[in-house]
Scaffold this active site. Structure first.
Site, mmCIF file in Angstrom:
data_model
loop_
_atom_site.group_PDB
_atom_site.id
_atom_site.type_symbol
_atom_site.label_atom_id
_atom_site.label_comp_id
_atom_site.label_asym_id
_atom_site.label_seq_id
_atom_site.Cartn_x
_atom_site.Cartn_y
_atom_site.Cartn_z
ATOM 1 N N GLU A 291 -1.562 1.468 -0.320
ATOM 2 C CA GLU A 291 -1.686 0.458 0.721
ATOM 3 C C GLU A 291 -2.463 -0.745 0.187
ATOM 4 O O GLU A 291 -3.439 -0.603 -0.543
ATOM 5 C CB GLU A 291 -2.439 1.065 1.909
ATOM 6 C CG GLU A 291 -2.777 0.100 3.022
ATOM 7 C CD GLU A 291 -3.743 0.685 4.032
ATOM 8 O OE1 GLU A 291 -3.726 0.236 5.191
ATOM 9 O OE2 GLU A 291 -4.528 1.602 3.670
ATOM 10 N N LYS A 357 3.458 -0.150 9.059
ATOM 11 C CA LYS A 357 2.539 0.783 9.710
ATOM 12 C C LYS A 357 2.717 0.730 11.226
ATOM 13 O O LYS A 357 2.599 -0.334 11.837
ATOM 14 C CB LYS A 357 1.102 0.430 9.316
ATOM 15 C CG LYS A 357 0.062 1.433 9.756
ATOM 16 C CD LYS A 357 -1.312 1.042 9.195
ATOM 17 C CE LYS A 357 -2.363 2.078 9.523
ATOM 18 N NZ LYS A 357 -3.691 1.720 8.952
ATOM 19 N N CYS A 408 -2.463 5.262 5.434
ATOM 20 C CA CYS A 408 -3.894 5.410 5.689
ATOM 21 C C CYS A 408 -4.182 6.338 6.863
ATOM 22 O O CYS A 408 -3.796 7.504 6.850
ATOM 23 C CB CYS A 408 -4.533 4.035 5.868
ATOM 24 S SG CYS A 408 -6.330 4.016 5.641
#
Length: 553
Positions: A291, A357, A408
């Site tokens: 990321e 995301k 994440c």
């Protein structure tokens, strides 16, 4: 003392006499102590420690603390437990943001208050109360996973178990089932302790049969879960490389130097390519970057595009590049994983070969209620832009390999991970950027979550982090290899491409709802029945606190 007792007896308030005697003996203080020690013990079960057994111990102390209590004291004890648990567990949030970040821990503790009252109510009203108490805990975790701002399930007790004997149960019952069994072991342990204490003078084996069986059930199911674990030994294998390029410095300003993070990942990928040409490293089928590996939008910045494209062409295989990509409006971006081909370049923005995301982090990737929270701290304005949420799961195909990408903190959300597995992912990829949290426990706690996900879904999990800890996790939850914090490096892993589905993938989601709704329905039924009995004059209407007999554990 005699005069006070006599006056209390004459006043016709036996409940007051009972509370006076309890206070005199220090029982109230012991309950407070049990709640605080229990919360801190639960914290000690989480990574980087491997003290998995502290989770049942901590919950056992919570059970002893709230057993038989009424609403208000049980709420208070639940709050103390939550504070003692979340303040140390989430202390990594305060390292660079400051004390204002403790608001997150306090909010989580406030959401823990109701579980204390629910467990106390179950202990007064329901037979085999540890089972119902464990279901109450799952109901509380379900609430924290969804409220507020989409929830924050960090601290789910399933993630305290990657090194314990209960872990294989995740492949059988999912993460929610693993959490239920962990809670059941704890509350059953408190039931066993109460049975031993209450009957210490005339202890007979039959009195302990029910609580002992309840303690044993989670561990039996842990053994059963071994039969449903995926090994991948008979699956085809592909070599996949994970790159950790590192960052110039830890903290909020990890990418303050323009393009520095991108350059560092380009350099490490070129080292891998050189090792492949020299024959000292196997040629991978694909490469994973973390990321925010590109801290500049490569679709609009020609320098960033050229750097990344050169590195991907050098290694010669598709590369998953984590990048900050503009959304077309000032201050708005996507946190995106881009499949970058060595011949055709990056996939088209927002195509089916990119993943945005889906669950941006409130207060980290966007600021909810900015004007309200500015009243408490001007640091809310450190979050200047906002990341927009993606609209579909991270199912991507790279060189024939079906990967499931989560970014994440998304690894902590059951539904997001489950959706990519149900979408056909053969390998799970966690792109993450932990540089913001420095040398804290955050990265190890996140790795523990990935280990549980590996077992739950029977997939190899590849963690690619900007600054560490990147890791290759086998389907049994063990860590095959890793790269330490703030160290540049790469890993070549032979990864099984597993397509079989575990029972945990199928059962985990519905089981959470069954446990949560089942507990609330059972408690409501018993409460209504008791009220009807009192109204008809057949029940106990004294209002005194009661304790179930030994048969109810």
């Amino acid at each position: 003392m005699r005069l006070t007792r006599k006056r209390l007896q004459q006043s016709g308030h036996p409940g007051r006499l009972h509370r006076w005697k309890a206070s005199l003996l220090g029982v109230g203080g012991l309950r407070v102590l049990a709640a605080v020690v229990g919360g801190y013990a639960l914290n000690l079960s989480f990574a980087p420690t491997t003290l998995w057994w502290m989770a049942p111990v901590g919950l056992a102390l919570l059970g002893l603390s709230v057993h038989g209590r009424r609403l208000r004291p049980a709420l208070g004890l639940g709050l103390l437990f939550g504070l003692a648990f979340y303040l140390p567990l989430l202390n990594w949030t305060t390292v660079y943001v400051g004390p204002v970040a403790t608001a997150l821990a306090v909010a989580e503790a406030l959401l823990t208050m109701p579980v204390g009252a629910l467990i106390a109510s179950a202990s007064r009203r329901l037979p085999l109360w540890p089972i119902w108490a464990a279901a109450a805990w799952i109901a509380a975790e379900a609430l924290r996973a969804r409220f507020p701002f989409g929830g924050f399930p960090w601290g789910g007790i399933a993630y305290s178990q990657p090194d314990g004997p209960l872990l294989p149960a995740a492949s059988l019952l999912g993460a929610s089932g693993l959490a239920f069994l962990t809670a059941l072991a704890g509350f059953a342990l408190s039931g066993l302790a109460r049975a031993v204490w209450n009957h210490r003078r005339h202890l007979r084996p039959m009195l302990l049969l029910a609580p002992v069986m309840l303690v044993a059930v989670p561990f039996v199911l842990g053994v059963v879960g071994l039969r449903t674990e995926q090994s991948g030994s008979d699956a085809p294998h592909k070599t996949i490389a994970v790159v950790q390029g590192n960052v110039p410095q830890p903290g909020l300003e990890f990418n303050a130097r323009r393009r520095a993070v991108t350059d560092m990942h380009v350099k490490e990928t070129q080292k891998l390519a050189a090792a492949v040409r020299a024959g000292t490293a196997p040629k991978p089928e694909l490469v994973i970057w973390p990321e925010n590996a590109s801290d500049i939008d490569p679709y609009t910045n020609s320098d960033a595009f050229a750097e990344i494209d050169q590195a991907v062409r050098d290694i010669g295989v598709p590369t998953l590049v984590g990048a900050v990509v503009g959304a077309g409006q000032p201050g708005q971006s996507y946190n995106m994983g881009i499949v970058w081909d060595p011949v055709t370049g990056p996939a088209a923005k927002l195509s089916d070969q990119t993943y945005s995301k889906m669950h941006p982090v409130p207060f980290g990737e966007y600021m909810p209620w900015r004007s309200f929270f500015r009243i408490f701290s001007a640091k809310v304005d450190l979050q200047q832009g906002e990341f927009l949420p993606g609209r579909r799961p991270g199912n991507l195909t790279m060189n024939g390999v079906k990967i499931g990408d989560v970014i994440c903190f998304e690894v902590v959300y059951d539904g997001i991970v489950r959706d990519v597995v149900k979408g056909g992912a053969q390998v799970l990829v966690v792109q993450t950027n932990n540089a913001t949290f420095g040398y804290t426990n955050e990265t190890y706690q996140q790795q523990a979550m990935s280990r549980v996900r590996a077992v739950e879904h029977g997939r190899e999990v590849l963690i690619s982090s900007t600054s560490g800890v990147s890791a290759v996790i086998r389907p049994d939850g063990s860590v095959e290899s890793s790269i330490g914090l703030f160290t540049a490096g790469y890993m070549d892993a032979s990864v099984p491409l597993i397509s079989a589905t575990t029972p945990g993938t199928v059962i985990g989601g519905p089981l959470e709802w069954v446990l949560a709704i089942g507990f609330l329905a059972g408690l409501a039924f018993v409460t209504v029945r008791e009220r009807r009995r009192r109204n008809s004059g057949t029940g106990d209407s004294t209002g005194a606190e009661s304790s179930p007999g030994p048969a109810t554990a």
